[in-house]
Scaffold this motif. Structure first.
Motif, PDB file in Angstrom:
ATOM      1  N   ALA A 252       0.832  -1.198   0.000  1.00 42.96           N
ATOM      2  CA  ALA A 252       0.000   0.000   0.000  1.00 42.96           C
ATOM      3  C   ALA A 252       0.874   1.259   0.000  1.00 42.96           C
ATOM      4  O   ALA A 252       0.419   2.348  -0.338  1.00 42.96           O
ATOM      5  CB  ALA A 252      -0.951   0.008   1.196  1.00 42.96           C
TER       6      ALA A 252
ATOM      7  N   GLY B 158       1.593  11.933  -9.965  1.00 41.41           N
ATOM      8  CA  GLY B 158       1.207  10.900  -9.003  1.00 41.41           C
ATOM      9  C   GLY B 158      -0.035  11.262  -8.223  1.00 41.41           C
ATOM     10  O   GLY B 158      -0.710  12.258  -8.503  1.00 41.41           O
ATOM     11  N   GLY B 159      -0.331  10.451  -7.222  1.00 39.83           N
ATOM     12  CA  GLY B 159      -1.549  10.621  -6.441  1.00 39.83           C
ATOM     13  C   GLY B 159      -1.602  11.959  -5.713  1.00 39.83           C
ATOM     14  O   GLY B 159      -2.650  12.620  -5.673  1.00 39.83           O
ATOM     15  N   THR B 160      -0.495  12.355  -5.130  1.00 39.91           N
ATOM     16  CA  THR B 160      -0.468  13.603  -4.370  1.00 39.91           C
ATOM     17  C   THR B 160      -0.794  14.793  -5.267  1.00 39.91           C
ATOM     18  O   THR B 160      -1.617  15.649  -4.922  1.00 39.91           O
ATOM     19  CB  THR B 160       0.926  13.795  -3.725  1.00 39.91           C
ATOM     20  OG1 THR B 160       1.179  12.675  -2.877  1.00 39.91           O
ATOM     21  CG2 THR B 160       0.981  15.072  -2.915  1.00 39.91           C
TER      22      THR B 160
ATOM     23  N   ASP C 132      -4.519  14.726  -6.265  1.00 44.17           N
ATOM     24  CA  ASP C 132      -5.376  15.199  -5.173  1.00 44.17           C
ATOM     25  C   ASP C 132      -5.304  16.724  -5.054  1.00 44.17           C
ATOM     26  O   ASP C 132      -6.324  17.404  -4.916  1.00 44.17           O
ATOM     27  CB  ASP C 132      -4.957  14.552  -3.841  1.00 44.17           C
ATOM     28  CG  ASP C 132      -5.363  13.085  -3.745  1.00 44.17           C
ATOM     29  OD1 ASP C 132      -6.209  12.646  -4.557  1.00 44.17           O
ATOM     30  OD2 ASP C 132      -4.852  12.379  -2.862  1.00 44.17           O
TER      31      ASP C 132
ATOM     32  N   HIS D  40      -6.208  10.369   3.062  1.00 45.48           N
ATOM     33  CA  HIS D  40      -4.747  10.417   2.972  1.00 45.48           C
ATOM     34  C   HIS D  40      -4.300  11.859   3.230  1.00 45.48           C
ATOM     35  O   HIS D  40      -5.047  12.798   2.967  1.00 45.48           O
ATOM     36  CB  HIS D  40      -4.354   9.989   1.553  1.00 45.48           C
ATOM     37  CG  HIS D  40      -2.880   9.762   1.380  1.00 45.48           C
ATOM     38  ND1 HIS D  40      -2.004  10.784   1.062  1.00 45.48           N
ATOM     39  CD2 HIS D  40      -2.121   8.636   1.465  1.00 45.48           C
ATOM     40  CE1 HIS D  40      -0.783  10.290   0.957  1.00 45.48           C
ATOM     41  NE2 HIS D  40      -0.825   8.988   1.199  1.00 45.48           N
TER      42      HIS D  40
ATOM     43  N   ALA E 133      -2.468  13.642   1.555  1.00 41.83           N
ATOM     44  CA  ALA E 133      -2.482  14.436   0.319  1.00 41.83           C
ATOM     45  C   ALA E 133      -3.784  15.224   0.213  1.00 41.83           C
ATOM     46  O   ALA E 133      -3.818  16.317  -0.349  1.00 41.83           O
ATOM     47  CB  ALA E 133      -2.305  13.533  -0.900  1.00 41.83           C
TER      48      ALA E 133
ATOM     49  N   MET F 275     -12.485   9.453  -0.190  1.00 46.99           N
ATOM     50  CA  MET F 275     -11.686   8.443  -0.872  1.00 46.99           C
ATOM     51  C   MET F 275     -12.523   7.197  -1.197  1.00 46.99           C
ATOM     52  O   MET F 275     -13.513   6.917  -0.519  1.00 46.99           O
ATOM     53  CB  MET F 275     -10.469   8.072  -0.038  1.00 46.99           C
ATOM     54  CG  MET F 275     -10.770   7.282   1.218  1.00 46.99           C
ATOM     55  SD  MET F 275      -9.505   7.439   2.520  1.00 46.99           S
ATOM     56  CE  MET F 275      -7.966   7.248   1.640  1.00 46.99           C
TER      57      MET F 275
ATOM     58  N   ASN G   7      -6.256   3.657   2.604  1.00 46.11           N
ATOM     59  CA  ASN G   7      -4.918   3.102   2.462  1.00 46.11           C
ATOM     60  C   ASN G   7      -4.419   2.404   3.733  1.00 46.11           C
ATOM     61  O   ASN G   7      -3.464   1.665   3.692  1.00 46.11           O
ATOM     62  CB  ASN G   7      -3.930   4.197   2.064  1.00 46.11           C
ATOM     63  CG  ASN G   7      -4.054   5.440   2.916  1.00 46.11           C
ATOM     64  OD1 ASN G   7      -5.102   6.093   2.940  1.00 46.11           O
ATOM     65  ND2 ASN G   7      -3.006   5.763   3.645  1.00 46.11           N
TER      66      ASN G   7
ATOM     67  N   ASP H 259     -10.317  10.112  -4.052  1.00 48.32           N
ATOM     68  CA  ASP H 259      -8.959   9.606  -4.117  1.00 48.32           C
ATOM     69  C   ASP H 259      -9.100   8.089  -4.262  1.00 48.32           C
ATOM     70  O   ASP H 259      -9.423   7.396  -3.301  1.00 48.32           O
ATOM     71  CB  ASP H 259      -8.217   9.988  -2.833  1.00 48.32           C
ATOM     72  CG  ASP H 259      -6.815   9.399  -2.773  1.00 48.32           C
ATOM     73  OD1 ASP H 259      -6.552   8.405  -3.476  1.00 48.32           O
ATOM     74  OD2 ASP H 259      -5.989   9.927  -2.008  1.00 48.32           O
TER      75      ASP H 259
ATOM     76  N   VAL I  48      -6.673   6.091  -5.331  1.00 51.87           N
ATOM     77  CA  VAL I  48      -5.310   5.581  -5.516  1.00 51.87           C
ATOM     78  C   VAL I  48      -5.178   4.118  -5.076  1.00 51.87           C
ATOM     79  O   VAL I  48      -4.542   3.322  -5.755  1.00 51.87           O
ATOM     80  CB  VAL I  48      -4.293   6.491  -4.783  1.00 51.87           C
ATOM     81  CG1 VAL I  48      -2.928   5.836  -4.700  1.00 51.87           C
ATOM     82  CG2 VAL I  48      -4.196   7.841  -5.483  1.00 51.87           C
ATOM     83  N   GLN I  49      -5.790   3.749  -3.951  1.00 51.26           N
ATOM     84  CA  GLN I  49      -5.654   2.364  -3.483  1.00 51.26           C
ATOM     85  C   GLN I  49      -6.619   1.409  -4.197  1.00 51.26           C
ATOM     86  O   GLN I  49      -6.407   0.207  -4.203  1.00 51.26           O
ATOM     87  CB  GLN I  49      -5.905   2.281  -1.972  1.00 51.26           C
ATOM     88  CG  GLN I  49      -4.812   2.895  -1.116  1.00 51.26           C
ATOM     89  CD  GLN I  49      -3.503   2.113  -1.156  1.00 51.26           C
ATOM     90  OE1 GLN I  49      -3.459   0.938  -1.509  1.00 51.26           O
ATOM     91  NE2 GLN I  49      -2.422   2.791  -0.802  1.00 51.26           N
TER      92      GLN I  49
ATOM     93  N   SER J  34      -2.712   6.754  -9.150  1.00 53.75           N
ATOM     94  CA  SER J  34      -1.255   6.783  -9.035  1.00 53.75           C
ATOM     95  C   SER J  34      -0.666   5.486  -9.571  1.00 53.75           C
ATOM     96  O   SER J  34      -1.090   4.399  -9.182  1.00 53.75           O
ATOM     97  CB  SER J  34      -0.860   6.968  -7.563  1.00 53.75           C
ATOM     98  OG  SER J  34       0.539   6.832  -7.434  1.00 53.75           O
TER      99      SER J  34
ATOM    100  N   HIS K  52       2.279   3.895  -9.209  1.00 54.02           N
ATOM    101  CA  HIS K  52       3.120   2.947  -8.444  1.00 54.02           C
ATOM    102  C   HIS K  52       2.345   2.120  -7.431  1.00 54.02           C
ATOM    103  O   HIS K  52       2.919   1.265  -6.760  1.00 54.02           O
ATOM    104  CB  HIS K  52       4.279   3.682  -7.766  1.00 54.02           C
ATOM    105  CG  HIS K  52       3.903   4.542  -6.603  1.00 54.02           C
ATOM    106  ND1 HIS K  52       4.159   4.171  -5.307  1.00 54.02           N
ATOM    107  CD2 HIS K  52       3.309   5.746  -6.530  1.00 54.02           C
ATOM    108  CE1 HIS K  52       3.744   5.124  -4.485  1.00 54.02           C
ATOM    109  NE2 HIS K  52       3.215   6.096  -5.204  1.00 54.02           N
ATOM    110  N   LYS K  53       1.015   2.340  -7.325  1.00 54.08           N
ATOM    111  CA  LYS K  53       0.230   1.529  -6.406  1.00 54.08           C
ATOM    112  C   LYS K  53      -0.339   0.285  -7.099  1.00 54.08           C
ATOM    113  O   LYS K  53      -0.931  -0.559  -6.455  1.00 54.08           O
ATOM    114  CB  LYS K  53      -0.886   2.361  -5.769  1.00 54.08           C
ATOM    115  CG  LYS K  53      -0.410   3.588  -4.978  1.00 54.08           C
ATOM    116  CD  LYS K  53       0.289   3.231  -3.684  1.00 54.08           C
ATOM    117  CE  LYS K  53       0.856   4.449  -2.982  1.00 54.08           C
ATOM    118  NZ  LYS K  53      -0.072   5.103  -2.072  1.00 54.08           N
TER     119      LYS K  53
HETATM  120  C1  LIG Z   1      -0.111   6.556  -1.962  1.00 56.88           C
HETATM  121  C2  LIG Z   1      -1.361   7.351  -1.840  1.00 56.88           C
HETATM  122  C3  LIG Z   1      -1.419   8.695  -2.272  1.00 56.88           C
HETATM  123  C4  LIG Z   1      -0.202   9.418  -2.788  1.00 56.88           C
HETATM  124  O1  LIG Z   1       0.170   8.956  -4.050  1.00 56.88           O
HETATM  125  P1  LIG Z   1       1.630   9.292  -4.613  1.00 56.88           P
HETATM  126  O2  LIG Z   1       1.596   8.806  -6.013  1.00 56.88           O
HETATM  127  O3  LIG Z   1       2.584   8.534  -3.756  1.00 56.88           O
HETATM  128  O4  LIG Z   1       1.805  10.760  -4.509  1.00 56.88           O
HETATM  129  C5  LIG Z   1      -2.609   9.348  -2.160  1.00 56.88           C
HETATM  130  N1  LIG Z   1      -3.706   8.752  -1.669  1.00 56.88           N
HETATM  131  C6  LIG Z   1      -3.693   7.477  -1.249  1.00 56.88           C
HETATM  132  C7  LIG Z   1      -4.952   6.855  -0.733  1.00 56.88           C
HETATM  133  C8  LIG Z   1      -2.524   6.732  -1.322  1.00 56.88           C
HETATM  134  O5  LIG Z   1      -2.517   5.477  -0.892  1.00 56.88           O
END
Ligand SMILES: *Cc1c(COP(=O)(O)O)cnc(C)c1O
Length: 395
Positions: free
Chosen positions: A9, A70-72, A75, A100, A102, A147, A151, A176, A178-179, A199, A201-202
């Motif tokens: 995660a 990326g995710g940040t 957001d 998160h 972010a 979200m 996460n 969000d 991302v997860q 994002s 890389h998740k």
């Molecule tokens: C990892 C994560 C982010 C941030 O994503 P990055 O690509 O690392 O900036 C934002 N929100 C959630 C829920 C995350 O798990």
């Protein structure tokens, strides 16, 4: 020593197909997507191919995808972008207390600019109550940001209901995701959010690359100003190798979702059973595998009361096993996770929380190794802990 990575995660290892895609684009298509010559046009066409691929994986239109770092950034772009574009219509934003950082820190920055933010409470599983949202929406509410999946616990929010409520009242909605992306079915034709963060890389794609879905017609101010890339929404030479690799890993994640989801769900259940059988007094933070509450297939958050999470994390690390705690280190003091505290978990239990998060690479053997090693470590840390920690009371 064989290492076991159970912190997916936080980030996942890149999958071979995505890495190969990235190498191939760096090698054969290094042109700037904004250049007019053939090198540029070829790069541009690859960029649009990746955009279409990501859009199709999410049920969106290609014009609704903006690439980010990326995710940040996604957001930030969503929250600040909407807040700035809508500031004349209202200054009230609603989010949840389990977002998160972010999102949360973005909201705090907007509060310093004069916006007002309501942080919705959550129940014991970490879910927002849609009725609470109804009560919180005001005439000047411009945005709801909740979200899709958490996460730290993996719990999935009742986002469809949240969307219905927000839409009915003409309020924009960001999530969000991302997860959640690549792990649970998601179709933006059905899930009526206006903005959604992704994002790379998740889901076993590259780091430092992401996307923001922006539904057609959503008012949004760009965060940055520069060239005309991404139709002015996100200037700067685009990271084509990473974008192409992210598109590839997302397509594969969607294609293999059922198979990999089933596998991870099985491993999560085995981990839970092993822990429950061998260690006394554990507490699952968020849904446990037997709960009917919707949850990601890959996250299990467990407290071992009497054994501080940080100590357990380090002891596991000595064994080559990587996990995480949700706690934040602020000036040397370990603060328990804001997510667990918002769920009503007492601080002394929250402090003992460990997040195990699986990826598509994890094996049964690895889970068995964790189940083997963990009881001894918990026992050792419990026996070393001061009495007030052991008893689970403050002082
Ligand atoms: C990892 C994560 C982010 C941030 O994503 P990055 O690509 O690392 O900036 C934002 N929100 C959630 C829920 C995350 O798990």
């Amino acid at each position: 020593m064989r290492r076991v990575y159970l912190d997916n995660a936080a980030t996942t290892p890149i999958r071979a197909e995505a890495l190969e895609e990235m190498r191939a684009v760096y090698r054969d298509h290094f042109g700037n997507t904004a250049s007019v010559h053939l090198f540029g046009r070829e790069a541009r066409s690859l960029l649009e191919k990746a955009r279409a691929e990501i859009a199709s994986s999410l049920g969106a239109d290609p014009e609704e995808i903006v690439f980010t770092s990326g995710g940040t950034e996604s957001d930030n772009m969503a929250l600040k972008g909407v807040a700035w574009a809508m500031r004349d219509r209202g200054r009230h934003i609603i989010t949840s207390s389990v977002e998160h950082h972010a999102v949360l820190h973005c909201c705090q920055a907007l509060e310093r600019e004069g916006f007002e933010v309501t942080y919705l409470p959550v129940d014991g599983h970490g879910r927002v109550d849609p009725e609470e949202l109804k009560r919180s929406i005001r005439k000047d509410t411009i945005l709801v940001s909740v979200m899709l999946a958490n996460n730290e616990t993996g719990v999935i929010q009742p986002l469809e209901e949240i969307c219905l409520i927000a839409r009915e009242r003409g309020v924009l909605i960001h999530t969000d995701a991302v997860q959640a992306v690549g792990k649970i079915p998601l179709n933006l034709k059905r899930l009526k959010v206006d903005l959604l963060s992704v994002s790379g890389h998740k889901f076993h794609g590259p780091k430092g690359v992401g996307a923001l879905f922006v539904r057609k017609g959503t008012p949004l101010e760009p965060l940055m100003h520069g060239g005309g890339h991404e139709r002015g929404m996100r200037p700067g030479t685009v990271n084509l190798p990473s974008i192409a690799a992210m598109a590839r890993s997302l397509s594969l994640a969607v294609k293999e979702m059922e198979e990999n989801g089933g596998k991870m769900r099985e491993l999560r259940r085995r981990l839970f059973q092993g822990i429950r059988e061998r260690i006394d007094g554990i507490r699952v933070n968020g849904p446990n595998p037997d709960d009917p509450v919707p949850c990601l297939p890959n996250i299990l958050n467990v407290s071992f009361p009497g054994a501080e999470g940080e100590a357990l994390l380090m002891a596991l690390d000595m064994e080559g096993i990587a996990v995480s705690t949700g706690s934040a280190c602020s000036s040397g003091d370990v603060e328990p996770s804001h997510v667990l505290l918002a769920m009503g978990i007492p601080p002394e239990i929250a402090r003992c929380g460990i997040r195990f998060s699986l990826g598509i690479q994890n094996t049964e053997e690895e889970i068995e190794r964790v189940i083997e090693v963990l009881p001894g470590l918990v026992e050792r840390i419990r026996s070393l802990a001061p009495r007030w920690v052991r008893n689970g009371t403050s002082e």
